[in-house]
Design an enzyme around this catalytic site. Sequence first.
Site, PDB file in Angstrom:
ATOM      1  N   SER A   4      -2.759 -25.117 -54.949  1.00  0.00           N
ATOM      2  CA  SER A   4      -2.584 -24.554 -53.609  1.00  0.00           C
ATOM      3  C   SER A   4      -3.113 -25.547 -52.580  1.00  0.00           C
ATOM      4  CB  SER A   4      -3.308 -23.208 -53.498  1.00  0.00           C
ATOM      5  OG  SER A   4      -4.667 -23.323 -53.880  1.00  0.00           O
ATOM      6  N   LEU A   5      -2.359 -25.740 -51.502  1.00  0.00           N
ATOM      7  CA  LEU A   5      -2.652 -26.765 -50.501  1.00  0.00           C
ATOM      8  C   LEU A   5      -2.853 -26.173 -49.113  1.00  0.00           C
ATOM      9  CD1 LEU A   5       0.018 -29.390 -51.652  1.00  0.00           C
ATOM     10  CD2 LEU A   5      -2.404 -29.290 -52.314  1.00  0.00           C
ATOM     11  N   GLY A   6      -3.264 -24.918 -49.029  1.00  0.00           N
ATOM     12  CA  GLY A   6      -3.529 -24.299 -47.737  1.00  0.00           C
ATOM     13  C   GLY A   6      -2.272 -24.203 -46.895  1.00  0.00           C
ATOM     14  N   ALA A   7      -2.348 -24.708 -45.658  1.00  0.00           N
ATOM     15  CA  ALA A   7      -1.215 -24.624 -44.740  1.00  0.00           C
ATOM     16  C   ALA A   7      -0.010 -25.418 -45.216  1.00  0.00           C
ATOM     17  CB  ALA A   7      -1.640 -25.117 -43.355  1.00  0.00           C
ATOM     18  N   ASP A   8      -0.224 -26.325 -46.187  1.00  0.00           N
ATOM     19  CA  ASP A   8       0.877 -27.135 -46.723  1.00  0.00           C
ATOM     20  C   ASP A   8       1.519 -26.513 -47.953  1.00  0.00           C
ATOM     21  OD1 ASP A   8       0.960 -29.746 -45.093  1.00  0.00           O
ATOM     22  OD2 ASP A   8      -1.175 -29.489 -45.507  1.00  0.00           O
ATOM     23  N   GLY A   9       1.218 -25.264 -48.247  1.00  0.00           N
ATOM     24  CA  GLY A   9       1.884 -24.564 -49.345  1.00  0.00           C
ATOM     25  C   GLY A   9       1.253 -24.839 -50.696  1.00  0.00           C
ATOM     26  N   GLY A  17      -5.425 -17.637 -52.294  1.00  0.00           N
ATOM     27  CA  GLY A  17      -5.123 -18.335 -53.541  1.00  0.00           C
ATOM     28  C   GLY A  17      -5.038 -17.403 -54.727  1.00  0.00           C
ATOM     29  N   ASP A  18      -5.815 -16.329 -54.691  1.00  0.00           N
ATOM     30  CA  ASP A  18      -5.774 -15.344 -55.774  1.00  0.00           C
ATOM     31  C   ASP A  18      -4.464 -14.560 -55.734  1.00  0.00           C
ATOM     32  OD1 ASP A  18      -8.407 -16.184 -56.211  1.00  0.00           O
ATOM     33  OD2 ASP A  18      -9.193 -14.630 -54.882  1.00  0.00           O
TER      34      ASP A  18
END
Length: 314
Positions: free
Chosen positions: A221-226, A252-253
């Site tokens: 998971s890359l936060g705002a970058d999907g 993320g969960d």
Amino acid sequence: MIVTLTPNPSLDYTVELRGLRRGEVLRADRSHVDPGGKGVNVSRALAAHGRKTTAVLFAGGAAGSRLTELLDELGVAVHHVAAAGDTRANITIAEPDGTVTKLNLPGPVCPRGEATGLLDAVLAVCGEDTAWVAGCGSLPPGADDDTYARLVTRMRGTGVRVAVDSSGPALAACLAAGPDLVKPNRDELAECAGLPVRTLGDAVRAAEALRSRGARTVLASLGADGAVLVGEHGAVHGEASVEAARSSVGAGDALLAGFLAAGGGPEGLRQALAWGAAATGLPGSRMPAPADVDRVGVTIHPAVEDDRVLEEGR
């Protein structure tokens, strides 16, 4: 059915403030408490979507009893191994601009013998309909770094796939056991791979490094970058639009829950992103229900944008 293992669950207290100012007495606009811990959150998201799940966890004291009560109210079956100490509390402070400050307390001591009891409990609750076991979150004080590695080894030959969502030594130690899936975030991916993750290409290369050490598939998971998904099928990248982010806690969960519920693979990434994006629009560590999820804003494509710089701090 999807079984989750949470060795270090929590009661998650969320306080919403107009602004956090150190050293002052502040009045909260809202507050609420949720059952917490990564595996617990995965089970909560699954139950909210009508998926059968059982949460195995290490819980003790009044906080542990309250945790199991809250899960029961949400329709999550619980199998708990008794802890000698109290289940920990986590405190999330959420501000209107999306800034989240989180305080995570330590959990009760879990010596190797009790960790073995947790693994025994996972095997005991697995049935013929169990598709995945997900070992999630930090390990409590006293638990050995190889706890998740032992989980992978114990499940070998059962036909049940194993996912691990952890960090630090616990994540590194599980790789050689050959988990079917690991789900690090960007920082965890960089730390475990020993590589910088500044671009999308960096993320793919770091994921491949984890695969070279034993993980079959990496969902990062890359936060705002999907998120990127790297496995035998190659590497794909996906993103989901978020209209108004309220809290990233538990996103993320929710992402992992959506991926497991869809059975994994590139199409699983689409559902994972939709569930994760929905979670960011909810306060605190609430998990999304079907009405919160929008798959229209999800895009999936080959991870070929090697030079795309990832957003900082997200």
